[in-house]
Structures are given as C-alpha cells and as structure tokens.
Design a protein around this motif. Structure first.
Motif, PDB file in Angstrom:
ATOM      1  N   ALA A 150       0.822  -1.201   0.000  1.00  9.34           N
ATOM      2  CA  ALA A 150       0.000   0.000   0.000  1.00  9.34           C
ATOM      3  C   ALA A 150       0.863   1.262   0.000  1.00  9.34           C
ATOM      4  CB  ALA A 150      -0.923  -0.011   1.214  1.00  9.34           C
ATOM      5  N   LEU A 151       1.905   1.284   0.825  1.00  9.20           N
ATOM      6  CA  LEU A 151       2.788   2.454   0.873  1.00  9.20           C
ATOM      7  C   LEU A 151       3.542   2.644  -0.436  1.00  9.20           C
ATOM      8  CD1 LEU A 151       4.295   2.349   4.483  1.00  9.20           C
ATOM      9  CD2 LEU A 151       2.908   4.168   3.492  1.00  9.20           C
ATOM     10  N   ASN A 152       4.004   1.555  -1.014  1.00 10.79           N
ATOM     11  CA  ASN A 152       4.778   1.660  -2.259  1.00 10.79           C
ATOM     12  C   ASN A 152       3.964   2.267  -3.400  1.00 10.79           C
ATOM     13  OD1 ASN A 152       7.142   0.662  -1.176  1.00 10.79           O
ATOM     14  ND2 ASN A 152       6.746  -1.455  -1.774  1.00 10.79           N
ATOM     15  N   SER A 153       2.664   2.121  -3.347  1.00  7.25           N
ATOM     16  CA  SER A 153       1.824   2.700  -4.404  1.00  7.25           C
ATOM     17  C   SER A 153       1.813   4.232  -4.338  1.00  7.25           C
ATOM     18  CB  SER A 153       0.400   2.153  -4.315  1.00  7.25           C
ATOM     19  OG  SER A 153      -0.246   2.587  -3.131  1.00  7.25           O
ATOM     20  N   PHE A 154       2.254   4.792  -3.199  1.00 10.00           N
ATOM     21  CA  PHE A 154       2.301   6.245  -3.043  1.00 10.00           C
ATOM     22  C   PHE A 154       3.737   6.775  -2.992  1.00 10.00           C
ATOM     23  CE2 PHE A 154      -1.870   5.146  -1.264  1.00 10.00           C
ATOM     24  CZ  PHE A 154      -2.669   6.021  -1.970  1.00 10.00           C
ATOM     25  N   LEU A 155       4.720   5.902  -3.128  1.00 13.64           N
ATOM     26  CA  LEU A 155       6.124   6.313  -3.071  1.00 13.64           C
ATOM     27  C   LEU A 155       6.726   6.368  -4.471  1.00 13.64           C
ATOM     28  CD1 LEU A 155       7.362   4.210  -0.008  1.00 13.64           C
ATOM     29  CD2 LEU A 155       7.346   6.717  -0.149  1.00 13.64           C
ATOM     30  N   PRO A 156       7.731   7.232  -4.683  1.00 12.07           N
ATOM     31  CA  PRO A 156       8.428   7.261  -5.973  1.00 12.07           C
ATOM     32  C   PRO A 156       9.202   5.966  -6.188  1.00 12.07           C
ATOM     33  CG  PRO A 156       9.528   8.678  -4.380  1.00 12.07           C
ATOM     34  CD  PRO A 156       8.256   8.246  -3.745  1.00 12.07           C
ATOM     35  N   PRO A 157       9.570   5.652  -7.433  1.00 13.06           N
ATOM     36  CA  PRO A 157      10.203   4.361  -7.720  1.00 13.06           C
ATOM     37  C   PRO A 157      11.581   4.165  -7.103  1.00 13.06           C
ATOM     38  CG  PRO A 157      10.146   5.756  -9.682  1.00 13.06           C
ATOM     39  CD  PRO A 157       9.286   6.416  -8.657  1.00 13.06           C
ATOM     40  N   ASP A 158      12.223   5.240  -6.640  1.00 14.29           N
ATOM     41  CA  ASP A 158      13.553   5.088  -6.044  1.00 14.29           C
ATOM     42  C   ASP A 158      13.507   4.925  -4.522  1.00 14.29           C
ATOM     43  OD1 ASP A 158      12.720   7.689  -5.706  1.00 14.29           O
ATOM     44  OD2 ASP A 158      14.427   8.617  -6.717  1.00 14.29           O
TER      45      ASP A 158
END
Length: 256
Positions: A77-85
């Motif tokens: 869930a968090l990764n869907s709102f974080l930049p790819p780096d």
C-alpha cells in the motif's frame, strides 16, 4: 499503534533522509505517502541522517498512526504512493517505546570505489571512480587501525555539535567485489561524514600517499587536515542494521 517499516532507497535525487527546506528528502516522501494512504499527518523517525546523495540497502523508520491495514499488506500500500527510487519491503507493529534510531545497536556502512581511468555509466551513481591504482592489501592493513573504541575527530566534518567524538568501530574491512573495491565499516555510531573520510583516508593508503602506521598517528593527533579527503556521497550505502533487543524485526534479516 507504533509501526516500524523496512525500506531501501536510491538517494541520488534527495537531500538525504531528513526534511529539508531546499529540496526533497526521503523522510518527506515517507510522511507524504503515509498521509495520502492513511489520511493522517505523522512524524517518521529514521535510524540515521543519511546525507544528500547517500543510498540505503536497508533502512528502518518508525511512525505512530491508526492503521487497519494488515502489516503484511502495508508495504504494498505504501509503495503505491512512493516514488520508484524508494521502496518499503516490510512492516511490523513494535512496542510504543520503540525508536528506530535509539533501538539500533550497531550499523554497517559500505563504500564502493571504482578504480579505473575510464568511466562506467553503470557505476556512476553508486561508486566513486578513482583514477589511480589502489593496493587493496595496504588498504586492509590501514583499515584495521580504525577498529576499536577511540577518538575519530580526525575523520569527521564540522556539522551539528556532538558531546564526544569517541566511537566504537567493530570492524573495518576492504575487499574486492567484481571490478569494485568495497569498504565496510560497522560501529555503534558515526560522526558527520565519518565513513566517507575513512574511505578517503584509505584511498590515500592504497595509493601510497599514506602508510597504515600514518592512520594511527592521524587518529591520535585528531587533525582533520592530516587525513584523506571526504569522498563523494554517491559511493556510500547504509548496508546492514542490528536491532538486538527488538524481536519483532528479527525476521527481516537486516544484518545479512
């Protein structure tokens, strides 16, 4: 609840971990992602203040929030709102008193050097290119002079005032990794730019500008000007972490 997350990041585009007025930071990205996901403003505490351009293979941060998302689903869930780096790889509920920084018992940083007169674009963001030959055996001998509890004033930059410049280094190892040289330094804490200055001093040892015995003398003198340069941030990674009194984090294998 108090939540600890395990993450990794490429620090090239960021002004380090801590929120800065003059550019993006990892902490700001995490806090923004949490707010967008949970609808709550929260302060995210990190294990250390990595500087501008420094990377992390493993990093632990913690925050307090009301969260109904299962911990095994929270990274997705968090990764869907974080930049790819920036990527979260684990999450766990920890005791209310847990603090990502103060509960960490030791940290290992790795610094990568690319000894070559020719550029390699695949190393440009993650290693420092050094134009001259380096003697790894001499560097390893010099590295052992950093081990132990001693004053490291000679290998730190001026920054936030500290009560003491004494730290314990558990190991300092220099080893070849493919076409790179890796310096691994593990300690109970680090001064500002300490690992980058250690790496710069060891390049001087490996290049013949300093001897291994000079390292001991430089540390005793406590004079920053006698040591080697502070190498660029691109080659530095937060590499491994130990939370020996936090069993909740044990399954994430932060020390391998």
């Amino acid at each position: 609840m108090n939540i600890a997350v395990v993450l990794s990041y490429d620090g090239t585009a960021y002004n380090g971990w801590q929120v800065q007025k003059n550019g993006p930071s990892i902490q700001e990205s995490m806090e923004t992602a949490i707010q967008r996901l949970l609808g709550q403003k929260t302060h995210v505490s990190g294990v250390g203040r990595t500087d501008s351009g420094v990377h992390a293979r493993r990093y632990v941060a913690s925050f307090k929030a009301d969260c109904t998302i299962p911990m095994d689903r929270l990274p997705y869930a968090l990764n869907s709102f974080l930049p790819p780096d920036i990527a979260v790889s684990g999450a766990v509920q920890v005791p209310d008193a847990f603090d990502a920084r103060f509960d960490c018992t030791k940290k290992e940083y790795a610094y990568y050097i690319f000894p070559s007169t020719l550029r390699n674009p695949f190393h440009a963001r993650y290693a420092y290119r050094y134009n001259y030959p380096l003697d790894i055996a001499r560097m390893q001998e010099g590295a052992q002079r950093f081990v132990g509890r001693q004053d490291f004033a000679a290998v730190r930059s001026q920054g936030t005032p500290v009560k003491s410049t004494v730290r314990t280094i558990f190991w300092c190892e220099v080893e070849p990794v493919d076409d790179l040289i890796r310096i691994r330094v593990c300690g109970d804490g680090f001064l500002y730019n300490m690992v980058r200055a250690i790496a710069g001093t060891l390049t001087y040892v490996g290049g013949g500008k300093l001897t291994p015995d000079d390292v001991s003398a430089i540390l005793r003198a406590g004079d920053r000007e006698q040591a080697g340069p502070t190498l660029p941030a691109c080659g530095l990674f937060m590499n491994r972490l130990w939370y020996e009194h936090t069993p909740e984090l044990a399954r994430f294998r932060l020390d391998t």
